[in-house]
Scaffold this motif. Structure first.
Motif, mmCIF file in Angstrom:
data_model
loop_
_atom_site.group_PDB
_atom_site.id
_atom_site.type_symbol
_atom_site.label_atom_id
_atom_site.label_comp_id
_atom_site.label_asym_id
_atom_site.label_seq_id
_atom_site.Cartn_x
_atom_site.Cartn_y
_atom_site.Cartn_z
ATOM 1 N N THR A 1 0.955 -1.415 0.116
ATOM 2 C CA THR A 1 -0.339 -0.025 0.083
ATOM 3 C C THR A 1 0.912 1.425 -0.004
ATOM 4 O O THR A 1 0.180 2.264 -0.566
ATOM 5 C CB THR A 1 -0.892 0.135 1.444
ATOM 6 N N LYS A 2 2.059 0.754 0.446
ATOM 7 C CA LYS A 2 2.978 2.100 0.285
ATOM 8 C C LYS A 2 3.580 2.417 -0.666
ATOM 9 O O LYS A 2 3.503 4.247 -1.178
ATOM 10 C CB LYS A 2 4.305 1.850 1.739
ATOM 11 N N TRP A 3 3.757 1.096 -0.994
ATOM 12 C CA TRP A 3 4.277 1.434 -2.844
ATOM 13 C C TRP A 3 3.352 2.259 -4.002
ATOM 14 O O TRP A 3 3.468 3.405 -4.758
ATOM 15 C CB TRP A 3 4.436 0.034 -3.251
ATOM 16 N N LYS A 4 1.577 1.742 -2.852
ATOM 17 C CA LYS A 4 1.229 2.495 -4.461
ATOM 18 C C LYS A 4 0.938 3.770 -4.283
ATOM 19 O O LYS A 4 0.369 4.597 -4.827
ATOM 20 C CB LYS A 4 -0.153 1.425 -4.438
ATOM 21 N N TYR A 5 0.680 4.353 -3.667
ATOM 22 C CA TYR A 5 0.785 5.726 -1.915
ATOM 23 C C TYR A 5 1.383 5.713 -3.295
ATOM 24 O O TYR A 5 1.332 7.353 -3.827
ATOM 25 C CB TYR A 5 0.312 5.683 -0.942
ATOM 26 N N MET A 6 2.877 5.784 -3.091
ATOM 27 C CA MET A 6 3.663 6.578 -3.733
ATOM 28 C C MET A 6 3.873 7.139 -4.977
ATOM 29 O O MET A 6 4.406 7.931 -6.058
ATOM 30 C CB MET A 6 5.331 5.911 -3.033
ATOM 31 N N GLN B 1 -4.580 2.669 7.489
ATOM 32 C CA GLN B 1 -5.006 1.508 8.053
ATOM 33 C C GLN B 1 -4.093 0.421 7.857
ATOM 34 O O GLN B 1 -4.644 -0.384 8.746
ATOM 35 C CB GLN B 1 -6.220 1.006 6.581
ATOM 36 N N ALA B 2 -3.237 -0.423 6.958
ATOM 37 C CA ALA B 2 -2.264 -1.122 6.977
ATOM 38 C C ALA B 2 -1.707 -1.261 7.565
ATOM 39 O O ALA B 2 -1.221 -2.628 8.791
ATOM 40 C CB ALA B 2 -1.569 -0.967 5.164
ATOM 41 N N ASP C 1 -11.180 -2.477 -3.231
ATOM 42 C CA ASP C 1 -10.434 -1.317 -2.388
ATOM 43 C C ASP C 1 -10.292 -2.177 -1.208
ATOM 44 O O ASP C 1 -9.807 -3.532 -0.926
ATOM 45 C CB ASP C 1 -11.499 -0.326 -2.193
ATOM 46 N N PHE C 2 -8.918 -1.175 -1.239
ATOM 47 C CA PHE C 2 -8.125 -2.362 0.252
ATOM 48 C C PHE C 2 -9.182 -2.469 1.693
ATOM 49 O O PHE C 2 -8.223 -3.762 2.210
ATOM 50 C CB PHE C 2 -7.105 -0.919 0.691
ATOM 51 N N SER C 3 -10.238 -1.750 2.256
ATOM 52 C CA SER C 3 -10.944 -2.257 2.778
ATOM 53 C C SER C 3 -11.390 -3.398 3.042
ATOM 54 O O SER C 3 -11.206 -3.726 4.087
ATOM 55 C CB SER C 3 -11.938 -1.297 2.959
ATOM 56 N N THR C 4 -11.012 -4.051 1.636
ATOM 57 C CA THR C 4 -11.907 -5.504 1.820
ATOM 58 C C THR C 4 -10.774 -6.526 2.353
ATOM 59 O O THR C 4 -10.628 -7.423 3.036
ATOM 60 C CB THR C 4 -12.562 -5.878 0.198
ATOM 61 N N VAL C 5 -8.942 -6.011 2.236
ATOM 62 C CA VAL C 5 -8.192 -7.010 1.785
ATOM 63 C C VAL C 5 -8.018 -6.688 3.711
ATOM 64 O O VAL C 5 -7.421 -8.018 3.875
ATOM 65 C CB VAL C 5 -7.554 -6.364 1.153
ATOM 66 N N LEU C 6 -7.978 -5.692 3.954
ATOM 67 C CA LEU C 6 -7.764 -5.625 5.574
ATOM 68 C C LEU C 6 -9.099 -6.073 6.195
ATOM 69 O O LEU C 6 -8.179 -7.097 7.343
ATOM 70 C CB LEU C 6 -7.988 -4.846 5.783
ATOM 71 N N GLU C 7 -9.827 -5.842 5.799
ATOM 72 C CA GLU C 7 -11.011 -6.912 6.974
ATOM 73 C C GLU C 7 -10.971 -8.677 6.724
ATOM 74 O O GLU C 7 -10.724 -9.368 7.555
ATOM 75 C CB GLU C 7 -12.503 -6.726 6.105
ATOM 76 N N THR C 8 -10.769 -9.344 5.215
ATOM 77 C CA THR C 8 -10.268 -10.534 4.861
ATOM 78 C C THR C 8 -9.135 -11.154 6.078
ATOM 79 O O THR C 8 -8.787 -12.119 6.435
ATOM 80 C CB THR C 8 -10.453 -10.958 3.292
#
Length: 434
Positions: free
Chosen positions: A165-170, A181-182, A385-392
């Motif tokens: 997520t950090k790489w994608k944000y950059m 969140q990550a 979205d990332f919330s789905t990844v985080l929840e699973t």
């Protein structure tokens, strides 16, 4: 599914921990049997009860005492020639015997014999408790170690997710909230590790006390040990129907009841007369030289009958006391039996239900792993979205942790079941029976 059968085989019950196929556990139990301080105290109580029984038994026989004396007397007269000096030397034997016509002493001996047997069963009950406590704490230790392993693996996975997520944000492909969140999820998992490590240290310390050792003597060995207890897919609990009768705590309570019943009869014997025979044989002489050769021989004998007439109701009240203690012992025996039945029923239900829970958790973990893999794959290509990844990912960690606890609980409930049946003492109880 684990198949559990209850048949008739006390040999397996005597060494139930061997069915776990864990050499470390077996070694810990052997060390505990040799060094545990509670067990040594129980052994000392056996010695005490045995000595008390011997004292009570000795009272059935005559007592013989040897005695000797020397006296000196000087009489002063008005004249020197009137002064006299006398020496008297004596030696002899005294003997006495109280005939146990109404059985008071025999009942006392019977009570002490039952108390001695109760102390032996107390020793065996301590063995059962000790073995189960070592096994329970060992299983809990292994469970905590496995949970840490799972948490660390998930931490590595969450760290990779965080880096992604950090790489994608950059690269401008997501928002900063995904990164935070990550990071939150990653640090939350990291925060669980210290409490698990603390629990591990506490279990090692508890095991050390059970083994009669200092924690540093076993800490490194237990931390390095990678053996894991195993349960066969088909466990045969071959338990005889009357096995509860041989539970050490039940036998101990039964012997305590027998001892108190004898105490009641002993107290009742206090109402009856006592018959005592006594006699003595002695010699007296005015000098040591003549003590053997020309001594005066004295022989006496007595027959004494004593009958309690007025003791301010002391004897009657003592009977009341012993009867009340007998009632307490009976109630304690009944409560011990009921508690044993409760422990068996609870352990059987918990063991069976935990297996069902474990099977459901295994399926849930399998589905959660697939769900997380799919969510991560879609996130990487921008389809979710990332919330789905985080929840699973959170669900997967939680389910894996629950599954590991459930695996440990199956062992725990099985150990409690073996303890409820009173297994284990047969392999180590080698105290003298007489």
């Amino acid at each position: 599914m684990i198949d559990m059968q209850i048949n008739n085989d006390t040999e397996n019950l005597a060494k139930w921990w061997e069915s776990f196929n864990d050499k470390t556990l077996s070694q810990l139990i052997e060390i505990a049997i040799k060094n545990n301080l509670d067990l040594k105290q129980a052994q000392a109580r056996i010695k005490e009860a045995k000595a008390r029984r011997e004292v009570a038994g000795a009272k059935l026989f005559p007592s013989i005492d040897a005695k000797s004396s020397a006296s000196y007397s000087k009489t002063r007269g008005t004249k020197i020639e009137d002064n006299t000096v006398e020496h008297l030397y004596s030696a002899g034997i005294d003997a006495s015997w109280e005939a146990d016509i109404f059985g008071g002493k025999r009942k006392s001996l019977e009570a002490y014999q039952a108390e001695f047997e109760a102390s032996q069963w107390d020793f065996k009950a301590t063995i059962v408790s000790l073995i189960s406590e070592v096994a329970l704490n060992y299983i809990e230790l292994k469970t905590y170690q496995n949970r840490i392993e799972i948490a660390e693996k998930n931490l590595n996975s969450q760290t990779e997710t965080y880096n992604l997520t950090k790489w994608k944000y950059m690269a401008g492909l997501n928002d900063a909230i995904d990164v935070t969140q990550a990071e939150y999820s990653m640090e939350n998992t990291r925060a669980q590790l210290p409490s698990l490590r603390t629990a591990i240290e506490e279990k090692i310390n508890t095991i050390a006390v059970l083994l009669g050792k200092q924690p540093q003597q076993i800490s490194e060995e237990l931390k390095k040990s990678h053996t894991k207890p195993l349960i066969s897919e088909k466990i045969s609990l071959r338990i005889p129907a009357d096995v509860l009768k041989m539970r050490p705590d039940i036998r101990k309570a039964e012997r305590q009841l027998a001892a108190q019943s004898a105490r009641v009869d002993e107290a009742i014997a206090g109402f009856y007369p006592k018959f005592t025979l006594s006699g003595s044989f002695g010699i007296e002489a005015l000098s040591l030289n003549s003590l053997v050769k020309a001594a005066t021989k004295i022989i006496t004998g007595d027959f004494l009958i004593s009958l309690p007439i007025f003791h301010a109701d002391e004897i009657r009240q003592n009977v009341e006391i012993q009867t009340a203690l007998q009632e307490q012992a009976l109630l304690n025996y009944e409560a011990t039996v009921l508690n044993a039945i409760k422990e068996v029923e609870n352990a059987l239900v918990a063991y069976a239900e935990e297996q069902k829970r474990k099977q459901a958790l295994e399926k849930a973990v399998e589905a959660s792993q697939l769900s997380f893999a799919l969510a991560l794959q879609k996130y990487e290509v921008g389809l979710t979205d990332f919330s789905t990844v985080l929840e699973t990912q959170r669900s997967l960690l939680n389910l894996q942790d629950q599954l590991e606890q459930s695996k440990g609980n199956i062992f725990i409930y099985l150990i409690k079941l073996y303890k409820a049946f009173g297994g284990g003492w047969e392999s180590f109880a080698n105290e003298e029976e007489n």
